[in-house]
Scaffold this motif. Sequence first.
Motif, short mmCIF file in Angstrom:
data_model
loop_
_atom_site.label_atom_id
_atom_site.label_comp_id
_atom_site.label_asym_id
_atom_site.label_seq_id
_atom_site.Cartn_x
_atom_site.Cartn_y
_atom_site.Cartn_z
N ILE A 7 47.05 40.40 44.10
CA ILE A 7 46.84 38.96 44.28
C ILE A 7 45.37 38.62 44.06
N VAL A 8 44.48 39.40 44.64
CA VAL A 8 43.05 39.14 44.49
C VAL A 8 42.66 39.24 43.00
N LYS A 9 43.16 40.25 42.33
CA LYS A 9 42.78 40.48 40.94
C LYS A 9 43.40 39.47 39.98
N PHE A 10 44.69 39.14 40.16
CA PHE A 10 45.40 38.33 39.17
C PHE A 10 45.81 36.94 39.66
N GLY A 11 45.62 36.63 40.94
CA GLY A 11 46.02 35.33 41.46
C GLY A 11 47.51 35.27 41.73
N ILE A 12 47.99 34.07 42.00
CA ILE A 12 49.41 33.86 42.26
C ILE A 12 49.91 32.83 41.25
N PRO A 13 50.76 33.26 40.32
CA PRO A 13 51.26 32.34 39.29
C PRO A 13 51.92 31.11 39.92
N GLY A 14 51.68 29.96 39.31
CA GLY A 14 52.30 28.72 39.77
C GLY A 14 51.61 28.09 40.97
N THR A 15 50.47 28.65 41.37
CA THR A 15 49.71 28.09 42.49
C THR A 15 48.27 27.85 42.03
N ASP A 16 47.46 27.37 42.95
CA ASP A 16 46.04 27.15 42.67
C ASP A 16 45.21 28.43 42.83
N MET A 17 45.85 29.53 43.22
CA MET A 17 45.14 30.79 43.45
C MET A 17 44.77 31.43 42.12
N PRO A 18 43.47 31.43 41.78
CA PRO A 18 43.05 32.08 40.53
C PRO A 18 42.92 33.58 40.71
N GLY A 19 42.91 34.27 39.62
CA GLY A 19 42.63 35.70 39.66
C GLY A 19 41.13 35.95 39.57
N HIS A 20 40.75 37.13 39.94
CA HIS A 20 39.35 37.54 39.87
C HIS A 20 39.27 38.82 39.04
N GLU A 21 39.81 38.74 37.83
CA GLU A 21 39.89 39.91 36.97
C GLU A 21 38.52 40.44 36.57
N TYR A 22 37.51 39.62 36.73
CA TYR A 22 36.14 40.02 36.38
C TYR A 22 35.55 40.97 37.43
N LEU A 23 36.15 41.04 38.61
CA LEU A 23 35.63 41.94 39.64
C LEU A 23 36.06 43.38 39.33
N PRO A 24 35.15 44.33 39.53
CA PRO A 24 35.53 45.73 39.33
C PRO A 24 36.61 46.15 40.33
N ASP A 25 37.42 47.13 39.94
CA ASP A 25 38.48 47.62 40.82
C ASP A 25 37.95 48.06 42.17
N GLN A 26 36.74 48.62 42.21
CA GLN A 26 36.14 49.05 43.48
C GLN A 26 36.00 47.87 44.44
N GLU A 27 35.58 46.73 43.94
CA GLU A 27 35.42 45.54 44.78
C GLU A 27 36.78 44.99 45.20
N ILE A 28 37.74 44.99 44.30
CA ILE A 28 39.10 44.55 44.64
C ILE A 28 39.65 45.43 45.77
N ALA A 29 39.48 46.74 45.64
CA ALA A 29 39.97 47.68 46.66
C ALA A 29 39.28 47.44 48.00
N SER A 30 37.99 47.14 47.98
CA SER A 30 37.25 46.89 49.23
C SER A 30 37.70 45.60 49.90
N ILE A 31 37.92 44.55 49.13
CA ILE A 31 38.41 43.29 49.69
C ILE A 31 39.79 43.49 50.31
N SER A 32 40.69 44.14 49.59
CA SER A 32 42.06 44.31 50.10
C SER A 32 42.07 45.24 51.33
N LEU A 33 41.19 46.23 51.36
CA LEU A 33 41.10 47.10 52.54
C LEU A 33 40.65 46.29 53.74
N TRP A 34 39.64 45.45 53.57
CA TRP A 34 39.15 44.63 54.69
C TRP A 34 40.24 43.68 55.18
N LEU A 35 40.97 43.07 54.26
CA LEU A 35 42.04 42.16 54.66
C LEU A 35 43.15 42.88 55.43
#
Length: 110
Positions: free
Chosen positions: A80-108
């Motif tokens: 969800i963080v990386k690609f967003g949620i289709p059909g909603t206002d949630m954008p993806g953050h594909e520009y973030l490195p996988d390491q940052e995506i993994a850190s955000i999802s771990l914290w959540l």
Amino acid sequence: LVSLQGGNIRQHRLMEESWAPSTTVVAQANSSHGRQLFGAYCATCHTAAGHARQRWHKEFRKLPPDLSATTRTQNQIGQIVKFGIPGTDMPGHEYLPDQEIASISLWLKQ
């Protein structure tokens, strides 16, 4: 993708759904860094006092969810963080490195 005339949407969605950070990246995820990244990239919409949420709350198709209160797996949150949620206002953050995506999802998840 349709609006950009960009390729096969079905194939792109399958790629998104199968994406997962490498086990090395997951092992190196840092929840403290994830918290900082959440503050920089996500809090504006995903916290009650976030600037974007306050300013545009009536414009959202659906208010952004509290992803820390979800039953989704860490990997699903990462998607969800990386690609967003289709059909909603949630954008993806594909520009973030996988390491940052993994850190955000771990914290959540914590």
